[in-house]
Motif scaffolding. Structure first.
Motif, PDB file in Angstrom:
ATOM      1  N   ARG A  56       4.596  -2.150  -2.136  1.00  0.00           N
ATOM      2  CA  ARG A  56       3.987  -2.118  -3.467  1.00  0.00           C
ATOM      3  C   ARG A  56       2.564  -1.596  -3.293  1.00  0.00           C
ATOM      4  O   ARG A  56       1.978  -1.731  -2.218  1.00  0.00           O
ATOM      5  CB  ARG A  56       3.961  -3.524  -4.061  1.00  0.00           C
ATOM      6  CG  ARG A  56       5.364  -4.135  -4.230  1.00  0.00           C
ATOM      7  CD  ARG A  56       5.306  -5.614  -4.547  1.00  0.00           C
ATOM      8  NE  ARG A  56       4.619  -6.284  -3.433  1.00  0.00           N
ATOM      9  CZ  ARG A  56       3.950  -7.429  -3.550  1.00  0.00           C
ATOM     10  NH1 ARG A  56       3.862  -8.047  -4.700  1.00  0.00           N
ATOM     11  NH2 ARG A  56       3.366  -7.964  -2.499  1.00  0.00           N
ATOM     12  N   LEU A  57       2.011  -1.028  -4.329  1.00  0.00           N
ATOM     13  CA  LEU A  57       0.640  -0.513  -4.252  1.00  0.00           C
ATOM     14  C   LEU A  57      -0.324  -1.594  -3.786  1.00  0.00           C
ATOM     15  O   LEU A  57      -1.239  -1.328  -3.000  1.00  0.00           O
ATOM     16  CB  LEU A  57       0.188   0.053  -5.604  1.00  0.00           C
ATOM     17  CG  LEU A  57       0.899   1.327  -6.056  1.00  0.00           C
ATOM     18  CD1 LEU A  57       0.447   1.703  -7.465  1.00  0.00           C
ATOM     19  CD2 LEU A  57       0.657   2.467  -5.090  1.00  0.00           C
ATOM     20  N   GLU A  58      -0.090  -2.835  -4.229  1.00  0.00           N
ATOM     21  CA  GLU A  58      -1.006  -3.926  -3.865  1.00  0.00           C
ATOM     22  C   GLU A  58      -0.877  -4.352  -2.405  1.00  0.00           C
ATOM     23  O   GLU A  58      -1.696  -5.126  -1.898  1.00  0.00           O
ATOM     24  CB  GLU A  58      -0.852  -5.128  -4.802  1.00  0.00           C
ATOM     25  CG  GLU A  58       0.551  -5.643  -4.945  1.00  0.00           C
ATOM     26  CD  GLU A  58       1.333  -5.023  -6.100  1.00  0.00           C
ATOM     27  OE1 GLU A  58       2.309  -5.659  -6.523  1.00  0.00           O
ATOM     28  OE2 GLU A  58       1.006  -3.929  -6.574  1.00  0.00           O
ATOM     29  N   ASP A  59       0.113  -3.815  -1.675  1.00  0.00           N
ATOM     30  CA  ASP A  59       0.249  -4.093  -0.242  1.00  0.00           C
ATOM     31  C   ASP A  59      -0.730  -3.261   0.582  1.00  0.00           C
ATOM     32  O   ASP A  59      -0.927  -3.527   1.771  1.00  0.00           O
ATOM     33  CB  ASP A  59       1.671  -3.774   0.247  1.00  0.00           C
ATOM     34  CG  ASP A  59       2.723  -4.689  -0.346  1.00  0.00           C
ATOM     35  OD1 ASP A  59       2.406  -5.856  -0.648  1.00  0.00           O
ATOM     36  OD2 ASP A  59       3.876  -4.228  -0.501  1.00  0.00           O
ATOM     37  N   LEU A  60      -1.317  -2.240  -0.031  1.00  0.00           N
ATOM     38  CA  LEU A  60      -2.188  -1.306   0.680  1.00  0.00           C
ATOM     39  C   LEU A  60      -3.660  -1.664   0.524  1.00  0.00           C
ATOM     40  O   LEU A  60      -4.091  -2.063  -0.554  1.00  0.00           O
ATOM     41  CB  LEU A  60      -1.974   0.120   0.163  1.00  0.00           C
ATOM     42  CG  LEU A  60      -0.555   0.674   0.247  1.00  0.00           C
ATOM     43  CD1 LEU A  60      -0.508   2.054  -0.386  1.00  0.00           C
ATOM     44  CD2 LEU A  60      -0.073   0.704   1.684  1.00  0.00           C
ATOM     45  N   ALA A  61      -4.414  -1.483   1.614  1.00  0.00           N
ATOM     46  CA  ALA A  61      -5.878  -1.637   1.592  1.00  0.00           C
ATOM     47  C   ALA A  61      -6.472  -0.356   2.170  1.00  0.00           C
ATOM     48  O   ALA A  61      -6.035   0.124   3.231  1.00  0.00           O
ATOM     49  CB  ALA A  61      -6.306  -2.845   2.414  1.00  0.00           C
ATOM     50  N   LEU A  62      -7.456   0.201   1.501  1.00  0.00           N
ATOM     51  CA  LEU A  62      -8.057   1.456   1.945  1.00  0.00           C
ATOM     52  C   LEU A  62      -8.819   1.256   3.254  1.00  0.00           C
ATOM     53  O   LEU A  62      -9.686   0.384   3.350  1.00  0.00           O
ATOM     54  CB  LEU A  62      -9.008   1.991   0.863  1.00  0.00           C
ATOM     55  CG  LEU A  62      -9.704   3.306   1.202  1.00  0.00           C
ATOM     56  CD1 LEU A  62      -8.696   4.446   1.314  1.00  0.00           C
ATOM     57  CD2 LEU A  62     -10.759   3.618   0.146  1.00  0.00           C
ATOM     58  N   LEU A  63      -8.476   2.048   4.263  1.00  0.00           N
ATOM     59  CA  LEU A  63      -9.232   2.067   5.515  1.00  0.00           C
ATOM     60  C   LEU A  63     -10.317   3.123   5.438  1.00  0.00           C
ATOM     61  O   LEU A  63     -11.445   2.898   5.848  1.00  0.00           O
ATOM     62  CB  LEU A  63      -8.292   2.351   6.703  1.00  0.00           C
ATOM     63  CG  LEU A  63      -8.976   2.446   8.067  1.00  0.00           C
ATOM     64  CD1 LEU A  63      -9.599   1.105   8.464  1.00  0.00           C
ATOM     65  CD2 LEU A  63      -8.002   2.926   9.122  1.00  0.00           C
ATOM     66  N   GLY A  64      -9.984   4.286   4.889  1.00  0.00           N
ATOM     67  CA  GLY A  64     -10.980   5.349   4.757  1.00  0.00           C
ATOM     68  C   GLY A  64     -10.344   6.692   4.503  1.00  0.00           C
ATOM     69  O   GLY A  64      -9.113   6.830   4.455  1.00  0.00           O
ATOM     70  N   GLU A  65     -11.213   7.692   4.342  1.00  0.00           N
ATOM     71  CA  GLU A  65     -10.786   9.069   4.174  1.00  0.00           C
ATOM     72  C   GLU A  65     -11.344   9.848   5.354  1.00  0.00           C
ATOM     73  O   GLU A  65     -12.533   9.746   5.661  1.00  0.00           O
ATOM     74  CB  GLU A  65     -11.273   9.628   2.845  1.00  0.00           C
ATOM     75  CG  GLU A  65     -10.631   8.907   1.671  1.00  0.00           C
ATOM     76  CD  GLU A  65     -11.006   9.501   0.321  1.00  0.00           C
ATOM     77  OE1 GLU A  65     -11.652  10.564   0.292  1.00  0.00           O
ATOM     78  OE2 GLU A  65     -10.638   8.892  -0.689  1.00  0.00           O
ATOM     79  N   PHE A  66     -10.481  10.604   6.019  1.00  0.00           N
ATOM     80  CA  PHE A  66     -10.858  11.281   7.247  1.00  0.00           C
ATOM     81  C   PHE A  66     -10.381  12.723   7.221  1.00  0.00           C
ATOM     82  O   PHE A  66      -9.415  13.052   6.545  1.00  0.00           O
ATOM     83  CB  PHE A  66     -10.218  10.573   8.460  1.00  0.00           C
ATOM     84  CG  PHE A  66     -10.465   9.088   8.492  1.00  0.00           C
ATOM     85  CD1 PHE A  66     -11.671   8.574   8.932  1.00  0.00           C
ATOM     86  CD2 PHE A  66      -9.488   8.208   8.053  1.00  0.00           C
ATOM     87  CE1 PHE A  66     -11.900   7.199   8.955  1.00  0.00           C
ATOM     88  CE2 PHE A  66      -9.692   6.834   8.071  1.00  0.00           C
ATOM     89  CZ  PHE A  66     -10.915   6.333   8.525  1.00  0.00           C
ATOM     90  N   GLU A  67     -11.067  13.579   7.999  1.00  0.00           N
ATOM     91  CA  GLU A  67     -10.674  14.976   8.122  1.00  0.00           C
ATOM     92  C   GLU A  67     -10.670  15.326   9.606  1.00  0.00           C
ATOM     93  O   GLU A  67     -11.598  14.985  10.331  1.00  0.00           O
ATOM     94  CB  GLU A  67     -11.663  15.865   7.367  1.00  0.00           C
ATOM     95  CG  GLU A  67     -11.290  17.327   7.377  1.00  0.00           C
ATOM     96  CD  GLU A  67     -12.215  18.151   6.511  1.00  0.00           C
ATOM     97  OE1 GLU A  67     -12.014  18.183   5.285  1.00  0.00           O
ATOM     98  OE2 GLU A  67     -13.147  18.752   7.071  1.00  0.00           O
TER      99      GLU A  67
END
Length: 129
Positions: A56-67
């Motif tokens: 579910r969307l609520e299972d996810l936690a943002l770690l970051g955005e990387f390139e």
């Protein structure tokens, strides 16, 4: 190339990595966003397609955005929104996934068989400062 990916860890702290058909590098499960799709929606959809794991969307936690350099497309960059998920999973390789591999953070950090984004950005973001 813009993608979304998910970090799964097991009870021993190892991270789930996947190798797609026709490629040599292991990376995080995930993939490209479809038009109109958020990074989190893409992550949930890709994990279901690749691993047979329903999140579910609520299972996810943002770690970051990387390139970083794309693992399987020389000369290209990949931009990834990376999420962590604390849900215990029992993944099965499906869709374009050829192989699953649980690896320690040290193994990933030192291993050339892992994608640059995973090795150079995700592992340091997960390790305590």
């Amino acid at each position: 190339m813009t993608v979304a990916a998910v970090v799964f860890r097991d009870g021993e702290g190892r991270m789930l990595t996947v190798r797609k058909n026709g490629t040599a590098k292991f990376m995080l499960p995930g993939g490209k966003l479809e038009p109109g799709e958020s990074a989190a929606e893409a992550a949930v959809r890709e994990v279901a397609e690749e691993l047979g794991v329903r999140l579910r969307l609520e299972d996810l936690a943002l770690l970051g955005e990387f390139e970083a350099d794309a693992a399987n497309e020389p000369g290209h960059l990949v931009r990834s929104t990376v999420f962590t998920c604390a849900v215990a999973v029992a993944p099965d390789a499906a869709a374009e996934i050829a192989e699953l591999r649980w690896a320690s953070l040290a193994e990933i950090a030192e291993g050339a068989q892992f994608a640059p984004l995973t090795r150079e950005y995700v592992v340091p973001a997960l390790e305590p400062a």
